[in-house]
Design a protein around this motif. Structure first.
Motif, short mmCIF file in Angstrom:
data_model
loop_
_atom_site.label_atom_id
_atom_site.label_comp_id
_atom_site.label_asym_id
_atom_site.label_seq_id
_atom_site.Cartn_x
_atom_site.Cartn_y
_atom_site.Cartn_z
N GLU A 1 8.57 12.97 5.92
CA GLU A 1 9.91 13.81 5.88
C GLU A 1 10.07 14.45 4.48
OE1 GLU A 1 11.29 14.08 8.72
OE2 GLU A 1 10.20 12.64 9.56
N SER A 2 9.38 13.86 3.43
CA SER A 2 9.51 14.28 2.22
C SER A 2 8.63 15.40 1.81
CB SER A 2 9.10 13.41 1.21
OG SER A 2 9.33 13.99 -0.18
N GLU A 3 9.30 16.45 1.02
CA GLU A 3 8.77 17.69 0.89
C GLU A 3 7.79 17.90 -0.21
OE1 GLU A 3 11.78 20.65 -0.05
OE2 GLU A 3 12.57 20.68 2.11
N GLU A 4 7.77 16.67 -0.84
CA GLU A 4 7.05 16.60 -2.09
C GLU A 4 5.44 15.84 -1.66
OE1 GLU A 4 8.72 13.88 -4.82
OE2 GLU A 4 10.35 15.23 -5.54
N THR A 5 5.68 15.40 -0.43
CA THR A 5 4.27 14.89 0.16
C THR A 5 3.34 15.93 0.60
OG1 THR A 5 5.57 12.89 0.90
CG2 THR A 5 3.41 13.38 1.88
N GLN B 1 -1.67 14.81 3.72
CA GLN B 1 -1.17 13.46 3.97
C GLN B 1 -0.35 13.27 5.18
OE1 GLN B 1 0.47 11.78 0.41
NE2 GLN B 1 -1.51 11.90 -0.74
N LYS B 2 -0.03 14.41 5.69
CA LYS B 2 0.78 14.32 6.93
C LYS B 2 -0.20 14.36 8.36
CE LYS B 2 4.61 16.04 4.52
NZ LYS B 2 5.78 17.21 4.65
N THR B 3 -1.45 14.69 8.16
CA THR B 3 -2.22 14.79 9.43
C THR B 3 -2.56 13.57 10.02
OG1 THR B 3 -4.19 14.60 7.74
CG2 THR B 3 -3.16 17.03 8.41
N GLU B 4 -3.05 13.76 11.22
CA GLU B 4 -3.71 12.60 11.92
C GLU B 4 -4.79 11.99 11.24
OE1 GLU B 4 -4.06 13.83 15.97
OE2 GLU B 4 -2.18 14.07 16.37
N LYS B 5 -5.81 12.91 10.61
CA LYS B 5 -6.87 12.47 9.89
C LYS B 5 -6.18 11.35 8.70
CE LYS B 5 -10.95 13.95 7.59
NZ LYS B 5 -11.77 15.08 7.29
N TYR B 6 -5.44 11.70 8.30
CA TYR B 6 -4.99 10.81 6.95
C TYR B 6 -4.56 9.40 7.61
CZ TYR B 6 -3.21 9.29 2.42
OH TYR B 6 -3.15 8.78 1.21
N PRO C 1 0.87 -1.40 0.02
CA PRO C 1 0.04 -0.14 0.05
C PRO C 1 0.79 1.25 -0.09
CG PRO C 1 0.19 -1.03 2.33
CD PRO C 1 0.79 -1.96 1.43
N TYR C 2 0.17 2.49 -0.66
CA TYR C 2 1.08 3.44 -0.54
C TYR C 2 1.14 4.38 0.86
CZ TYR C 2 1.69 8.57 -1.28
OH TYR C 2 2.32 9.83 -1.30
N ILE C 3 1.91 4.45 1.46
CA ILE C 3 2.42 5.19 2.43
C ILE C 3 3.24 6.22 2.49
CG2 ILE C 3 3.31 4.80 4.98
CD1 ILE C 3 0.97 2.83 4.19
N PRO C 4 2.54 7.45 2.60
CA PRO C 4 3.25 8.85 2.49
C PRO C 4 4.42 8.89 3.29
CG PRO C 4 1.23 9.15 3.33
CD PRO C 4 1.22 7.57 3.27
N ASN C 5 5.73 9.46 2.82
CA ASN C 5 6.53 9.89 3.58
C ASN C 5 6.56 11.41 4.10
OD1 ASN C 5 9.06 10.03 4.78
ND2 ASN C 5 10.35 10.16 2.67
#
Length: 219
Positions: free
Chosen positions: A51-55, A59-64, A45-49
């Protein structure tokens, strides 16, 4: 008639024979159809990084993270303990729950309190109406008295004005304009004379009273 019917039957027979010859080819084509498989990466599955600036930020929130855990479970790499709200957030949620969804006992008490307040206002309003109705006869009597006094004052002022105009006509031999300076001077002079007369009458009355009191004391 017979020729026409024969031609229709012949055309129908030829159409059916053509369809029968066409069907095997269509069936064969359908059987040989091999569609491209959809790209579904279920194993990874797709797990966003984060630490990456491209994310993206969303997609970095607790909701996601909750969404990922709900979709992939432990494969999402999200710790379940992080999904539980903090003590401060839990208190906020409980306060919101009490405010927007109070228990039935609280709702009933609020309804009863509103009804009591409504009844209190009704009773106060009826008391004010009753008090005003009790004052109504006196208010009407006062209004009538004030109206009579106003009319009496207007009559007296008219009588005095007519008297002053007649006296001005007698003094000067012609009618004066009540707005003229000459008329106003005459009115001022008359008022001074009347004031002197009132003082004189008051002094005479006081002297008479004193003389009467002295005579009674001597007896």
């Amino acid at each position: 008639m017979a020729a026409s019917l024969l031609s229709k039957r012949t055309a129908l027979f030829l159409g059916v024979s053509k369809l029968n010859s066409f069907l095997p080819a269509v069936v064969q084509q359908i059987a040989n159809y091999n569609p491209r498989p959809l790209w579904l990466n279920i194993k990874k599955p797709y797990i966003p990084n984060k630490e990456s600036e491209e994310t993206p930020e969303w997609q970095k929130t607790e909701k996601y993270e909750r969404k990922l855990f709900g979709r992939y479970g432990s494969a999402s790499g999200v710790e379940p303990a992080k999904l539980w709200p903090s003590h401060a957030r839990l208190e906020e949620l409980m306060a919101e729950e009490k405010e927007w969804h109070p228990p039935i006992e609280v709702m009933l008490e609020n309804i009863a309190a509103r009804e009591r307040e409504k009844e209190r206002k009704r009773v106060e309003r009826e008391k004010i109406i009753a008090a005003n109705m009790a004052k109504m006869p006196k208010m009407i009597a006062d209004w009538k008295k004030q109206k009579r006094e106003t009319k009496q004052k207007q009559r007296e002022e008219k009588t005095r004005r007519d008297k002053l105009l007649a006296e001005a006509r007698e003094r000067f031999g012609y009618a004066l304009d009540p707005r003229s300076a000459k008329f106003k001077e005459m009115v001022t002079e008359i008022e001074k004379e009347e004031k002197k007369k009132r003082k004189l009458l008051k002094r005479r009355k006081r002297e008479e009273e004193q003389g009467t009191a002295a005579a009674e004391s001597s007896q």
